[in-house]
Design an enzyme around this catalytic site. Structure first.
Site, PDB file in Angstrom:
ATOM      1  N   ASP A  24       0.844  -1.199   0.000  1.00 53.64           N
ATOM      2  CA  ASP A  24       0.000   0.000   0.000  1.00 53.64           C
ATOM      3  C   ASP A  24       0.881   1.252   0.000  1.00 53.64           C
ATOM      4  OD1 ASP A  24       0.918  -0.165   2.583  1.00 53.64           O
ATOM      5  OD2 ASP A  24      -1.061  -0.032   3.532  1.00 53.64           O
ATOM      6  N   SER A  25       2.197   1.058   0.129  1.00 52.53           N
ATOM      7  CA  SER A  25       3.141   2.170  -0.017  1.00 52.53           C
ATOM      8  C   SER A  25       3.111   2.706  -1.449  1.00 52.53           C
ATOM      9  CB  SER A  25       4.555   1.731   0.366  1.00 52.53           C
ATOM     10  OG  SER A  25       4.933   0.567  -0.353  1.00 52.53           O
TER      11      SER A  25
ATOM     12  N   ASP B 200      -1.387  -6.400  -0.736  1.00 57.04           N
ATOM     13  CA  ASP B 200      -1.447  -5.703   0.553  1.00 57.04           C
ATOM     14  C   ASP B 200      -2.867  -5.206   0.785  1.00 57.04           C
ATOM     15  OD1 ASP B 200      -0.142  -4.909   2.824  1.00 57.04           O
ATOM     16  OD2 ASP B 200       0.868  -3.179   1.912  1.00 57.04           O
TER      17      ASP B 200
ATOM     18  N   LYS C  11      -1.279  -9.639   2.635  1.00 57.87           N
ATOM     19  CA  LYS C  11      -0.636  -9.149   3.859  1.00 57.87           C
ATOM     20  C   LYS C  11      -1.580  -8.186   4.551  1.00 57.87           C
ATOM     21  CE  LYS C  11       2.847  -5.966   3.880  1.00 57.87           C
ATOM     22  NZ  LYS C  11       2.316  -4.952   4.805  1.00 57.87           N
TER      23      LYS C  11
ATOM     24  N   GLU D 122      -1.866  -5.636   8.403  1.00 60.93           N
ATOM     25  CA  GLU D 122      -1.056  -5.021   9.451  1.00 60.93           C
ATOM     26  C   GLU D 122      -1.660  -5.199  10.837  1.00 60.93           C
ATOM     27  OE1 GLU D 122      -0.169  -0.900   8.657  1.00 60.93           O
ATOM     28  OE2 GLU D 122       0.797  -1.365   6.737  1.00 60.93           O
TER      29      GLU D 122
ATOM     30  N   GLU E  31       8.707  -4.399  11.120  1.00 62.15           N
ATOM     31  CA  GLU E  31       9.138  -3.084  10.611  1.00 62.15           C
ATOM     32  C   GLU E  31       9.570  -2.164  11.742  1.00 62.15           C
ATOM     33  OE1 GLU E  31       6.631  -1.156   7.693  1.00 62.15           O
ATOM     34  OE2 GLU E  31       7.771   0.725   7.862  1.00 62.15           O
TER      35      GLU E  31
HETATM   36  O1  KIV Z   1       3.543  -1.305   1.852  1.00 57.89           O
HETATM   37  C1  KIV Z   1       4.733  -1.591   2.019  1.00 57.89           C
HETATM   38  O2  KIV Z   1       5.622  -1.177   1.258  1.00 57.89           O
HETATM   39  C2  KIV Z   1       5.081  -2.450   3.133  1.00 57.89           C
HETATM   40  C3  KIV Z   1       6.531  -2.765   3.344  1.00 57.89           C
HETATM   41  C4  KIV Z   1       7.181  -1.681   4.093  1.00 57.89           C
HETATM   42  C5  KIV Z   1       6.712  -4.079   4.023  1.00 57.89           C
HETATM   43  O3  KIV Z   1       4.228  -2.863   3.854  1.00 57.89           O
END
Ligand code: KIV
Length: 299
Positions: A58-59, A97, A127, A129, A196
């Site tokens: 999600d980055s 994500d 994934k 969080e 992280e």
């Molecule tokens: O979204 C992302 O880039 C992440 C990484 C930092 C693991 O969750």
């Protein structure tokens, strides 16, 4: 880009990376290499470079969509980027994500979102969080047939509640909370975790309790692998340099140089040259001139 040259390490008997392969790498002490990618060309380059796991994080929100942080990105935005990455990958594991607001409300919401990432974007796994309620969501998604990677420590989706983008687990109590989250996700059936931004000394202690592969980002060298955001490691946003993001290339500088050189070549008329220009037989030009002349003299 048709076929990319493969990095030498990518050639060593590559087979599709799945859950078992990651467990084997962990058991053998072979570091797992994970990177983010948000588009098709980056996916192809990650594949050619021989990475093991690709995360469409999600980055993408702040790295390619121009949002200030990861919170606003939607499921639909991420699905489009993830599907493009899928089309560029065959060997690495593809992690989707789950964005903020797409899984927290209920098990049903979490399962429905996870299924969209698998069915619409071709993800191998997803994934999410956090510990606490996220561990319950992870358990539900795993039961619904989708493997889940957990993410503890600094969890950007809830950074405000954590006091901002800063290292987590810097007191014994906070470090114990990170351990509790990690254990809850492991017990929920997650096949791997991301740690992280936690002190290396805390990671050392936590790793002794982990039975699944752990991929670190700013968590020191003791994890089973490392993940970096592609734009950080390539130096695409030179103004952004978190402590843990080592830079392995200067893509910003190279893009600036390339676009600047193009602009200069256009302005000086050095581009396009004969090699960039389509030709036509002189006879056809002559006939065209005749046709134009006829058209304009008969009007
Ligand atoms: O979204 C992302 O880039 C992440 C990484 C930092 C693991 O969750």
């Amino acid at each position: 880009m048709s076929s990319l040259p493969r990095h030498p390490q990518a050639d060593a008997a590559r087979r599709k990376v799945g859950l078992t392969k990651l467990q084997e790498m962990r058991a053998l002490g072979e570091p797992i290499v994970m990177v983010t990618a948000y588009d098709h060309p980056s996916a192809k380059i990650a594949e050619a470079a021989g990475v093991d796991v690709v995360l469409v994080g999600d980055s993408a929100a702040n790295n390619v969509l121009g949002y200030a942080d990861t919170v606003p990105i939607t499921v639909d935005e991420l699905l489009m980027l993830t599907a493009a990455v899928r089309r560029g990958l065959s060997t690495p594991m593809l992690v989707g994500d789950l964005p903020f607001g797409s899984y927290e409300a209920s098990d049903a919401q979490a399962i429905a979102t996870a299924h969209r990432f698998v069915k619409e974007a071709g993800c191998d796994v997803v994934k999410l969080e956090g510990g606490g309620a996220s561990a319950d969501r992870a358990r539900a998604i795993v039961r619904a047939g989708v493997p889940v990677m957990g993410h503890v420590g600094l969890t950007p989706q809830t950074a405000t509640a954590l006091g901002g983008y800063r290292a987590q687990g810097r007191t014994a109590e906070r470090a114990k909370q990170v351990l509790d989250d990690a254990l809850a996700l492991q017990d929920a059936g997650c096949f791997a975790l991301v740690f992280e931004a936690i002190p290396a000394g805390v990671t050392d202690l936590l790793m002794a309790r982990m039975e699944i592969p752990v991929i670190g980002i700013g968590a020191g060298p003791a994890t089973d692998g490392q993940v970096l955001v592609l734009h950080d490691l390539l130096g695409i946003h030179p103004e952004f340099k978190p402590k843990f993001a080592a830079r392995f290339a200067n893509v910003h500088g190279e893009m600036l140089r390339g676009i600047g050189a193009y602009a200069e070549a256009v302005r000086t008329r050095a581009f396009p040259g004969p090699e960039h220009t389509y030709g036509i037989a002189p006879e056809e030009i002559r006939r065209l001139e005749e046709q134009i002349n006829t058209t304009f003299t008969t009007r």
